[in-house]
Design a protein around this motif. Structure first.
Motif, PDB file in Angstrom:
ATOM      1  N   UNK A  82       0.847  -1.193   0.000  1.00  0.00           N
ATOM      2  CA  UNK A  82       0.000   0.000   0.000  1.00  0.00           C
ATOM      3  C   UNK A  82       0.885   1.248   0.000  1.00  0.00           C
ATOM      4  N   UNK A  83       0.465   2.224  -0.782  1.00  0.00           N
ATOM      5  CA  UNK A  83       1.280   3.429  -0.937  1.00  0.00           C
ATOM      6  C   UNK A  83       0.469   4.649  -0.501  1.00  0.00           C
ATOM      7  N   UNK A  84       1.027   5.416   0.418  1.00  0.00           N
ATOM      8  CA  UNK A  84       0.365   6.624   0.899  1.00  0.00           C
ATOM      9  C   UNK A  84       1.209   7.824   0.500  1.00  0.00           C
ATOM     10  N   UNK A  85       0.586   8.823  -0.108  1.00  0.00           N
ATOM     11  CA  UNK A  85       1.299  10.035  -0.492  1.00  0.00           C
ATOM     12  C   UNK A  85       1.113  11.073   0.605  1.00  0.00           C
ATOM     13  N   UNK A  86       2.202  11.745   0.984  1.00  0.00           N
ATOM     14  CA  UNK A  86       2.136  12.758   2.036  1.00  0.00           C
ATOM     15  C   UNK A  86       2.473  14.126   1.456  1.00  0.00           C
ATOM     16  N   UNK A  87       1.615  15.105   1.725  1.00  0.00           N
ATOM     17  CA  UNK A  87       1.850  16.493   1.300  1.00  0.00           C
ATOM     18  C   UNK A  87       2.068  17.349   2.537  1.00  0.00           C
ATOM     19  N   UNK A  88       3.162  18.112   2.529  1.00  0.00           N
ATOM     20  CA  UNK A  88       3.470  18.991   3.649  1.00  0.00           C
ATOM     21  C   UNK A  88       3.179  20.433   3.251  1.00  0.00           C
ATOM     22  N   UNK A  89       2.363  21.124   4.043  1.00  0.00           N
ATOM     23  CA  UNK A  89       2.010  22.501   3.723  1.00  0.00           C
ATOM     24  C   UNK A  89       3.117  23.494   4.016  1.00  0.00           C
ATOM     25  N   UNK A  90       4.152  23.064   4.737  1.00  0.00           N
ATOM     26  CA  UNK A  90       5.273  23.952   5.038  1.00  0.00           C
ATOM     27  C   UNK A  90       6.401  23.685   4.052  1.00  0.00           C
ATOM     28  N   UNK A  91       6.954  24.758   3.490  1.00  0.00           N
ATOM     29  CA  UNK A  91       8.101  24.611   2.589  1.00  0.00           C
ATOM     30  C   UNK A  91       9.421  24.795   3.341  1.00  0.00           C
ATOM     31  N   UNK A  92       9.358  24.981   4.662  1.00  0.00           N
ATOM     32  CA  UNK A  92      10.596  25.181   5.417  1.00  0.00           C
ATOM     33  C   UNK A  92      11.460  23.923   5.381  1.00  0.00           C
ATOM     34  N   UNK A  93      12.799  24.139   5.327  1.00  0.00           N
ATOM     35  CA  UNK A  93      13.716  22.991   5.319  1.00  0.00           C
ATOM     36  C   UNK A  93      13.583  22.211   6.623  1.00  0.00           C
ATOM     37  N   UNK A  94      13.481  22.920   7.728  1.00  0.00           N
ATOM     38  CA  UNK A  94      13.276  22.256   9.024  1.00  0.00           C
ATOM     39  C   UNK A  94      11.874  22.626   9.482  1.00  0.00           C
ATOM     40  N   UNK A  95      10.955  21.675   9.316  1.00  0.00           N
ATOM     41  CA  UNK A  95       9.535  21.951   9.533  1.00  0.00           C
ATOM     42  C   UNK A  95       8.955  20.896  10.473  1.00  0.00           C
ATOM     43  N   UNK A  96       8.161  21.353  11.444  1.00  0.00           N
ATOM     44  CA  UNK A  96       7.552  20.379  12.358  1.00  0.00           C
ATOM     45  C   UNK A  96       6.559  19.486  11.604  1.00  0.00           C
ATOM     46  N   UNK A  97       5.861  20.069  10.632  1.00  0.00           N
ATOM     47  CA  UNK A  97       4.938  19.242   9.840  1.00  0.00           C
ATOM     48  C   UNK A  97       5.705  18.242   8.984  1.00  0.00           C
ATOM     49  N   UNK A  98       6.818  18.707   8.409  1.00  0.00           N
ATOM     50  CA  UNK A  98       7.660  17.788   7.637  1.00  0.00           C
ATOM     51  C   UNK A  98       8.213  16.679   8.524  1.00  0.00           C
ATOM     52  N   UNK A  99       8.635  17.037   9.727  1.00  0.00           N
ATOM     53  CA  UNK A  99       9.172  16.015  10.643  1.00  0.00           C
ATOM     54  C   UNK A  99       8.099  14.999  11.023  1.00  0.00           C
ATOM     55  N   UNK A 100       6.870  15.486  11.220  1.00  0.00           N
ATOM     56  CA  UNK A 100       5.780  14.556  11.561  1.00  0.00           C
ATOM     57  C   UNK A 100       5.568  13.556  10.413  1.00  0.00           C
ATOM     58  N   UNK A 101       5.691  14.035   9.179  1.00  0.00           N
ATOM     59  CA  UNK A 101       5.482  13.130   8.038  1.00  0.00           C
ATOM     60  C   UNK A 101       6.638  12.146   7.894  1.00  0.00           C
ATOM     61  N   UNK A 102       7.869  12.610   8.152  1.00  0.00           N
ATOM     62  CA  UNK A 102       9.007  11.676   8.103  1.00  0.00           C
ATOM     63  C   UNK A 102       8.838  10.616   9.204  1.00  0.00           C
ATOM     64  N   UNK A 103       8.411  11.057  10.387  1.00  0.00           N
ATOM     65  CA  UNK A 103       8.177  10.092  11.472  1.00  0.00           C
ATOM     66  C   UNK A 103       7.073   9.110  11.080  1.00  0.00           C
ATOM     67  N   UNK A 104       6.024   9.611  10.423  1.00  0.00           N
ATOM     68  CA  UNK A 104       4.944   8.711   9.981  1.00  0.00           C
ATOM     69  C   UNK A 104       5.488   7.668   9.014  1.00  0.00           C
ATOM     70  N   UNK A 105       6.397   8.103   8.125  1.00  0.00           N
ATOM     71  CA  UNK A 105       6.987   7.151   7.176  1.00  0.00           C
ATOM     72  C   UNK A 105       7.767   6.074   7.926  1.00  0.00           C
ATOM     73  N   UNK A 106       8.443   6.492   8.997  1.00  0.00           N
ATOM     74  CA  UNK A 106       9.225   5.523   9.770  1.00  0.00           C
ATOM     75  C   UNK A 106       8.328   4.567  10.558  1.00  0.00           C
ATOM     76  N   UNK A 107       7.159   5.052  10.940  1.00  0.00           N
ATOM     77  CA  UNK A 107       6.267   4.256  11.805  1.00  0.00           C
ATOM     78  C   UNK A 107       5.224   3.470  11.012  1.00  0.00           C
TER      79      UNK A 107
END
Ligand SMILES: Cc1cc2nc3c(=O)[nH]c(=O)nc-3n(C[C@H](O)[C@H](O)[C@H](O)COP(=O)(O)O)c2cc1C
Length: 180
Positions: free
Chosen positions: A1-26
């Protein structure tokens, strides 16, 4: 199963981006979370360009949506609204055949931000996304300076993320979307 994640923040260091990376790991075994890197590369939405041959970055986003079983959105709130980059990306998906009925969840990394999630619900419903409300995730990351590893290592945060993913995956398994 493949889930696509879109992050609304374009910041290089972003809490939303980090949450999505963590989701990928989990993500559960057999589930791949792909974080879309190109939201900031899209041209400004213009119906005049939304023809049978739209710009390549638009085709790339639509292809990714079409290849995915579900969608995860995580976004900051700016001035009580959605970041322009995310709204722009969603506008490019309004007319795309690939988007309708996509099982979709929101991750809110700042519970104090109530306007952006409300607007996203309205926009996504208007776009005929399939909102899997039971799998929405709220994490309080504001001001905590956690990176993805820190989120994944936090028992409460990782349990909330893993639980949301499990519920999304179960909803998709029970009712898979049409694939394009
Ligand atoms: C221009 C700007 C406007 C913002 N407006 C709001 C707002 O209206 N409501 C809110 O809760 N947070 C607001 N914030 C705070 C961001 O939503 C918050 O910092 C968010 O966690 C950043 O996410 P990121 O780390 O993924 O970039 C604003 C931040 C910026 C830079």
């Amino acid at each position: 199963m493949r889930l696509l994640a879109l992050c609304g923040s374009l910041r290089a260091v972003s809490s939303n981006g980090s949450a999505l990376v963590a989701a990928a790991q989990l993500a559960p075994a057999g589930v791949e979370v792909v974080i879309y890197p190109g939201l900031g590369d899209l041209p400004h939405f213009n119906p005049d360009l939304d023809t049978e041959a739209p710009p390549e970055p638009v085709l790339a986003l639509r292809r990714e949506i079409g290849m995915s079983d579900g969608l995860i959105l995580s976004t900051p709130e700016y001035a009580h609204g959605l970041p322009g980059a995310l709204k722009n990306g969603l506008d490019w998906l309004v007319s795309s055949l690939e988007f309708a009925d996509t099982p979709t969840i929101l991750i809110n990394t700042s519970p104090a931000s109530v306007h952006a999630p409300a607007q996203l619900r309205e926009i996504l419903t208007t776009m005929s996304a399939r909102l899997v409300e039971a799998a929405f995730v709220t994490l309080n990351l504001r001001g905590r300076g956690l990176d993805a590893a820190g989120i994944a290592a936090d028992p409460d945060l990782s349990a909330a993320l893993a639980g949301g993913l499990e519920r999304l995956v179960a909803a998709i398994a029970a009712q898979p979307r049409a694939r394009w």
